[in-house]
Design an enzyme around this catalytic site. Structure first.
Site, PDB file in Angstrom:
ATOM      1  N   ARG A  31       0.790  -1.233   0.000  1.00 19.96           N
ATOM      2  CA  ARG A  31       0.000   0.000   0.000  1.00 19.96           C
ATOM      3  C   ARG A  31       0.820   1.281   0.000  1.00 19.96           C
ATOM      4  O   ARG A  31       0.274   2.353  -0.250  1.00 19.96           O
ATOM      5  CB  ARG A  31      -0.936   0.000   1.220  1.00 19.96           C
ATOM      6  CG  ARG A  31      -2.073  -0.996   1.126  1.00 19.96           C
ATOM      7  CD  ARG A  31      -2.883  -0.995   2.400  1.00 19.96           C
ATOM      8  NE  ARG A  31      -2.142  -1.596   3.522  1.00 19.96           N
ATOM      9  CZ  ARG A  31      -2.536  -1.546   4.787  1.00 19.96           C
ATOM     10  NH1 ARG A  31      -3.652  -0.905   5.099  1.00 19.96           N
ATOM     11  NH2 ARG A  31      -1.828  -2.129   5.728  1.00 19.96           N
ATOM     12  N   ARG A  40      -5.105  -2.331  -6.877  1.00 19.92           N
ATOM     13  CA  ARG A  40      -6.084  -2.893  -5.946  1.00 19.92           C
ATOM     14  C   ARG A  40      -7.475  -2.322  -6.214  1.00 19.92           C
ATOM     15  O   ARG A  40      -8.479  -3.039  -6.146  1.00 19.92           O
ATOM     16  CB  ARG A  40      -5.662  -2.616  -4.502  1.00 19.92           C
ATOM     17  CG  ARG A  40      -6.727  -3.093  -3.518  1.00 19.92           C
ATOM     18  CD  ARG A  40      -6.242  -3.251  -2.124  1.00 19.92           C
ATOM     19  NE  ARG A  40      -7.344  -3.576  -1.224  1.00 19.92           N
ATOM     20  CZ  ARG A  40      -7.197  -3.878   0.043  1.00 19.92           C
ATOM     21  NH1 ARG A  40      -6.002  -3.911   0.582  1.00 19.92           N
ATOM     22  NH2 ARG A  40      -8.240  -4.165   0.791  1.00 19.92           N
ATOM     23  N   ASP A  77      -1.180 -13.860   0.352  1.00 18.09           N
ATOM     24  CA  ASP A  77      -1.466 -13.650   1.763  1.00 18.09           C
ATOM     25  C   ASP A  77      -1.282 -14.970   2.495  1.00 18.09           C
ATOM     26  O   ASP A  77      -1.547 -16.034   1.928  1.00 18.09           O
ATOM     27  CB  ASP A  77      -2.906 -13.145   1.951  1.00 18.09           C
ATOM     28  CG  ASP A  77      -3.140 -12.620   3.354  1.00 18.09           C
ATOM     29  OD1 ASP A  77      -3.549 -13.425   4.226  1.00 18.09           O
ATOM     30  OD2 ASP A  77      -2.896 -11.436   3.605  1.00 18.09           O
ATOM     31  N   TYR A 153      -4.897 -17.582  13.811  1.00 15.61           N
ATOM     32  CA  TYR A 153      -6.002 -16.958  13.090  1.00 15.61           C
ATOM     33  C   TYR A 153      -7.213 -17.887  13.003  1.00 15.61           C
ATOM     34  O   TYR A 153      -8.365 -17.449  13.126  1.00 15.61           O
ATOM     35  CB  TYR A 153      -5.559 -16.573  11.681  1.00 15.61           C
ATOM     36  CG  TYR A 153      -4.724 -15.328  11.608  1.00 15.61           C
ATOM     37  CD1 TYR A 153      -5.303 -14.064  11.723  1.00 15.61           C
ATOM     38  CD2 TYR A 153      -3.347 -15.393  11.413  1.00 15.61           C
ATOM     39  CE1 TYR A 153      -4.536 -12.907  11.636  1.00 15.61           C
ATOM     40  CE2 TYR A 153      -2.570 -14.242  11.330  1.00 15.61           C
ATOM     41  CZ  TYR A 153      -3.172 -13.006  11.447  1.00 15.61           C
ATOM     42  OH  TYR A 153      -2.414 -11.868  11.369  1.00 15.61           O
TER      43      TYR A 153
END
Length: 354
Positions: A31, A40, A77, A153
């Protein structure tokens, strides 16, 4: 097979002589770059970007157009594995990743099968496309999250500050936790090997949450499974070694144990002096790191000074890959990154005899 024009990153991981210290950044495709933000936006959302080999290739290559980086890292990711396992991954604005079907019971864990890499073919397709588009400019790094980090997670259902659910399972039902971690270790091994076969020339295991464990629990619930993965990785492909890197954020206390995993390199965060780390591991592994990412908010002169300080701390010889101690922050000025990358190359030659 396309000839690799710049192999100093791979040579450094194998502790072989190089002319300059190689450099790349964790989250280097991200980013902080306006061109990434534009791509994106074109993709619509983050998962669309990850799942499009063409767009993943585009953003992987973007930082190489700006900077003289010595490696590219696959844009993806770490949560692609649990997503492919059916846990229902979502990225909500301002909330980070969440899972609609977290693992909370022994039955949930027993029902989980080992990942079939074919279920993540969009990742391996991206690897193949990136390798083709790189045309041998620099090596391509593949990666995965560690079993402990993925389990965190998957049990918590998203990010956490207390780790209450995952540690609750670990302390109260260690058999179930070991079952989950073993399934994930098999899955990560298969996933990384599929990336290698598709063209990844080095692989990295990100153990983002290993540092929240006690020394005893780190060895049992994190390092044991990363060692299992390293043991199962393809070691040579396309006629040359495929080195592996382990990175545990906050893992400085366990460097010696990590070096026993038979990986080729250890990532080091900024909480440990790189020279001290080198003394502790000796010639067993290469080291990657370890500038504080927040230095990139400082003046260009201060950035250059910090680069020089880290190079001097590591000292003469090979086996150092310069990197940040964690991922680059999204609000960093891209021009400051130029100073960082250029300074590594300009200042590191004096430490190499080649």
């Amino acid at each position: 097979m396309t000839e690799l024009k710049n192999d100093r990153f791979l040579r450094a991981l194998m502790r072989e002589p190089v002319d300059l210290t190689p450099v790349w950044m964790m989250r280097q495709a991200g980013r902080y770059l306006p061109e990434y933000r534009a791509t994106r936006q074109k993709a619509g959302n983050f998962m669309n970007l990850c799942q499009s080999p063409e767009l993943a290739c585009e953003v992987t290559l973007q930082p190489l157009e700006r900077y003289a980086l010595d490696a590219a890292i696959l844009f993806s990711d770490i949560l692609t594995i649990p997503d492919a396992m059916g846990l229902g991954l979502e990225f909500n604005v301002g909330e980070g990743p969440t899972f609609s079907k977290p693992l909370r019971t022994p039955g949930d864990v027993r029902a989980l099968g080992v990942l079939d890499p074919a279920d993540l073919s969009y990742v391996t397709d991206a690897v193949s496309l990136i390798r083709r588009e790189l045309q041998g400019r620099v090596p391509l790094i593949g990666f995965s999250g560690s079993p402990w980090t993925l389990a965190t997670y998957m049990v918590e259902g998203g990010s956490s500050k207390e780790y209450a659910k995952v540690k609750g399972m670990m302390f109260d039902d260690p058999d179930t936790m070991h079952k989950l971690l073993d399934t994930l270790a098999e899955s990560v091994t298969a996933y990384l090997n599929a990336q290698i076969e598709a063209g990844a020339q080095a692989v990295m295991i990100f153990d983002t949450w290993g540092g929240v464990l006690t020394p005893r629990d780190y060895r049992e619930f994190s390092l044991q499974y990363m060692t299992q993965i390293v043991d199962g990785l393809i070691k040579h492909h396309d006629g040359r070694p495929v080195p592996s890197i382990l990175f545990t954020k906050g893992g400085g206390a366990w460097l010696e144990d990590m070096a026993m995993s038979k990986c080729n390199a250890l990532g080091v965060d900024w909480t440990l002096d790189i020279g001290e780390a080198r003394k502790r591991v000796g010639h067993r592994v290469a080291l990657q790191g370890n500038m504080d990412p927040c230095i990139l908010y400082a003046s260009p002169e201060r950035i250059r000074e910090e680069v020089g300080s880290i190079l001097a701390s590591f000292g003469n010889g090979d086996g150092h890959v310069f990197n940040l101690g964690h991922g680059i922050h999204p609000t960093v000025d891209p021009e400051h990154v130029s100073m960082f990358i250029n300074s590594v190359h300009e200042l590191s030659g004096q430490y190499h005899s080649k």
